[in-house]
Design an enzyme around this catalytic site. Structure first.
Site, short mmCIF file in Angstrom:
data_model
loop_
_atom_site.label_atom_id
_atom_site.label_comp_id
_atom_site.label_asym_id
_atom_site.label_seq_id
_atom_site.Cartn_x
_atom_site.Cartn_y
_atom_site.Cartn_z
N GLU A 1 -2.18 3.90 2.13
CA GLU A 1 -2.15 5.24 1.57
C GLU A 1 -3.55 5.48 1.01
OE1 GLU A 1 1.01 5.65 -1.31
OE2 GLU A 1 0.27 7.64 -1.84
N ARG B 1 4.25 -10.09 -0.73
CA ARG B 1 2.91 -9.60 -1.00
C ARG B 1 2.09 -10.68 -1.71
NH1 ARG B 1 1.66 -4.86 -3.78
NH2 ARG B 1 3.20 -3.79 -2.55
N LYS C 1 -2.87 -0.25 -7.47
CA LYS C 1 -3.96 0.71 -7.37
C LYS C 1 -4.04 1.62 -8.59
CE LYS C 1 -2.90 1.63 -2.98
NZ LYS C 1 -2.87 2.35 -1.69
P1 ATP Z 1 0.14 0.24 -4.70
O1 ATP Z 1 1.60 -0.05 -4.91
O2 ATP Z 1 -0.77 -0.43 -5.64
O3 ATP Z 1 -0.15 1.71 -4.51
P2 ATP Z 1 0.61 -0.13 -1.95
O4 ATP Z 1 1.25 -1.35 -1.52
O5 ATP Z 1 1.48 1.07 -2.07
O6 ATP Z 1 -0.18 -0.41 -3.29
P3 ATP Z 1 -0.55 0.86 0.43
O7 ATP Z 1 -1.81 1.61 0.65
O8 ATP Z 1 0.72 1.58 0.67
O9 ATP Z 1 -0.61 0.27 -1.04
O10 ATP Z 1 -0.59 -0.49 1.26
C1 ATP Z 1 -0.95 -0.56 2.62
C2 ATP Z 1 -0.40 -1.80 3.22
O11 ATP Z 1 -0.88 -2.94 2.53
C3 ATP Z 1 1.11 -1.84 3.14
O12 ATP Z 1 1.61 -2.26 4.39
C4 ATP Z 1 1.39 -2.83 2.07
O13 ATP Z 1 2.59 -3.48 2.32
C5 ATP Z 1 0.19 -3.77 2.16
N1 ATP Z 1 -0.09 -4.37 0.85
C6 ATP Z 1 -0.34 -3.73 -0.29
N2 ATP Z 1 -0.50 -4.60 -1.31
C7 ATP Z 1 -0.34 -5.85 -0.77
C8 ATP Z 1 -0.37 -7.17 -1.30
N3 ATP Z 1 -0.59 -7.39 -2.59
N4 ATP Z 1 -0.15 -8.19 -0.44
C9 ATP Z 1 0.07 -7.96 0.86
N5 ATP Z 1 0.12 -6.76 1.41
C10 ATP Z 1 -0.08 -5.69 0.61
MG MG Z 2 2.48 2.16 -0.69
#
Ligand code: ATP
Ligand code: MG
Length: 560
Positions: A39, A265, A275
């Site tokens: 995102e 994760r 984030k």
């Molecule tokens: P936040 O919750 O902080 O906004 P997010 O997981 O929603 O982070 P995205 O931009 O949606 O952030 O993540 C993009 C991809 O990265 C998704 O497929 C997510 O599952 C993966 N991802 C995000 N954080 C992690 C992590 N800590 N370990 C492994 N994969 C991750």
């Molecule tokens: Mg997300």
């Protein structure tokens, strides 16, 4: 027991096992297709890097494809500069996405048509209740929810109202479109979830075209389906969303559907990875930006001196698990140390200089001493360093009144100057405050490194020639948080655990002259001090170095 992967002789992870079984059963007629779906509401962090290495890595391994798709369904938090930073970080890691970057917003028209189809089939309805009413009616998993009074309104009315929502004729928050699934489901996500909300917001790509925006849950699975993704890898929190994604696809999908697999994760000790929290650090100026070298972001790690290889090795080392766990921050540092040990040339830098004069060395003489650049890399060659009567050494390498275990320079003592001669301390000079200003030594001309006598001395220290020394600013970093799990305290804000000493700036460090031409992102080992990387703001005449890591892990011993 899984099978062993011959390429890098590690056991297959559970996702690879699933994929290989799918391949054995000839499930797919086309190449396997993965995606990384960020995102664009922040910079990528090391957790994203794990997901990138997984998805792009599997595409490489199984000769498949990997899309980069921006899940840009939330116009209020997304900005195009995040899109650019994400592309840059993925390229820096060394991965190539298939075709061009895709965007969920490219599918807004299609998603809208599917929503209309669901309404026509009596599977979606417009709800005009307030958010509080709706969330109260949802209930709790152990008790059934309450159906909305709008749940059974006629299809025509739903179509009219959805049209009004779409045309921007109703205010934000006044109506939503909900899927009509099951208010009694034990899975809360199935209790008539929201599909669309009204938002009079400008989208970074579609501008003001839309006044309604799909929820992530109504966009994500369909986007994977539209792109022909074969394996849709998500983090564990999406496991419970899977029945909903399946339900949506049941209504619309005709061909091959993505197979969703969830993995744990990455959680790292001594840092935060959400984030929202990283943005807070940036916005409150608690760090210098998203790429502050203390941030766990890809751009921060890059500026700190991490290499793509070290990040990929780290991702490989931690592996892919089905259960949540916490990885020690030290393992990330181990990975970068391991790679820099191989690639970083060794140089001399003195962070806290004190002048040293060799009283028996001729005043007008300069020698060129030859030093090897990297004992780990036979191709790294040699360099010359001028050596003369006046030098700088590290202030810490001298003690006037040394304790028993101090073996470096002290009055009457001998040490070797690395790559040069054995010297003996004769006397020191001090300023009126009692600070040592100059150390006077004699050198033994018979002990030239590699040529002369190698008498046993208890210590070897580094040095820099005084006249030819190059000035630099050096930034030493420590962990940004003093607590292992800064975000894990119910009663305390994560910011309370910020390490006040996480950045120490040292001006007027003295470096060997070969470093005068060092350019941003170049990496070195300052002997005995650690690995250093030239900062992006460094300029000729105003050199700035970031310490990536000390030579050894100081945390495991200190046990703070
Ligand atoms: P936040 O919750 O902080 O906004 P997010 O997981 O929603 O982070 P995205 O931009 O949606 O952030 O993540 C993009 C991809 O990265 C998704 O497929 C997510 O599952 C993966 N991802 C995000 N954080 C992690 C992590 N800590 N370990 C492994 N994969 C991750
Ligand atoms: Mg997300």
């Amino acid at each position: 027991m899984g099978e062993v992967d011959n390429n890098n002789s590690r056991a297959l992870n559970f996702i690879e096992n699933i994929i290989e079984e799918d391949v054995r059963q000839n499930k797919y007629e086309k190449p396997l297709h993965f995606r990384f779906p960020p995102e664009p509401n922040g910079y990528l962090h090391i957790g994203h890097a794990k997901s990138i290495c997984l998805n792009f890595g599997l595409a490489e391994k199984y000769k498949g494809l990997c899309n980069l798709r921006f899940d840009d369904t939330n116009p209020t938090k997304e900005e195009s500069h995040y899109v650019e930073s994400i592309k840059k970080d993925i390229e820096w890691l060394g991965f190539k996405w298939y075709d061009k970057p895709y965007f969920a917003s490219d599918y807004f028209e299609q998603l809208y048509k599917w929503a209309v189809k669901l309404i026509k089939e009596g599977k979606a309805y417009v709800d005009e209740q307030s958010q509080e009413e709706i969330s109260q009616q949802r209930g709790v998993p152990t008790r059934p929810g309450i159906e909305s009074p709008y749940r059974n309104r006629p299809v025509e009315e739903n179509l009219n109202l959805f049209e009004k929502m779409k045309n921007g004729e109703v205010p934000d928050g006044s109506m939503i479109l909900r899927a009509k699934i099951d208010m009694n489901s034990p899975n809360m996500h199935m209790r008539d979830p929201i599909m669309y909300r009204v938002l009079h917001a400008t989208h970074h790509r579609t501008g003001d075209k839309w006044s309604i925006y799909p929820m992530y849950d109504f966009a994500h699975g369909q986007s994977d389906y539209i792109e022909g993704i074969t394996h849709s890898l998500c983090t564990l929190e999406f496991e419970i969303h899977r029945p909903l994604y399946d339900w949506f696809l049941d209504q619309i999908a005709e061909g091959q559907r993505p197979r969703q697999i969830e993995f744990a994760r990455l959680n790292l000790s001594y840092t935060v990875m959400s984030k929202r929290k990283l943005l807070e650090l940036v916005e409150k100026n608690l760090v210098s930006g998203w790429d502050d070298p203390r941030m766990p972001t890809v751009s921060g790690l890059r500026r700190r001196g991490y290499t793509p290889e070290s990040i990929k090795n780290f991702a490989d080392r931690i592996g892919i698990a089905k259960r949540d766990n916490v990885i020690d921050f030290g393992l990330l540092e181990f990975s970068v140390r391991e790679h820099l040990n191989i690639i970083a040339p060794r140089v001399f830098g003195v962070l806290n200089p004190v002048k040293l004069v060799l009283t028996n060395y001729p005043e007008d003489k300069t020698e060129e001493l030859t030093l090897i650049n990297n004992p780990e890399d036979p191709d790294a060659g040699e360099r010359k360093i001028p050596f003369g009567r006046e030098l700088y050494i590290e202030r810490d390498d001298f003690m006037e009144d040394p304790p028993r275990k101090f073996f470096r320079l002290a009055p009457g003592r001998e040490v070797r100057l690395k790559g040069a001669y054995i010297i003996k301390c004769e006397k020191v000079e001090k300023d009126p405050q009692g600070n040592i200003t100059t150390i006077y030594c004699t050198y033994d001309p018979e002990t030239k490194s590699g040529e002369g006598i190698n008498r046993k001395v208890k210590a070897t220290i580094h040095w820099v020639p005084l006249k030819q020394a190059v000035n630099a600013e050096v930034r030493l970093y420590d962990r940004l948080f003093l607590d292992e799990d800064p975000a894990g305290h119910k009663d305390k804000d994560f910011k309370e655990f910020i390490n006040p000493d996480s950045l120490k700036i040292i001006k007027n460090c003295k470096l060997e002259p070969s470093l005068i031409t060092a350019v941003p992102e170049e990496k070195f080992q300052f002997q005995r001090l650690g690995y250093f990387c030239v900062d992006k703001d460094s300029k000729p005449g105003q050199l700035i170095f970031n310490r990536t890591v000390p030579l050894r892990d100081g945390w495991s011993k200190k046990g703070r």
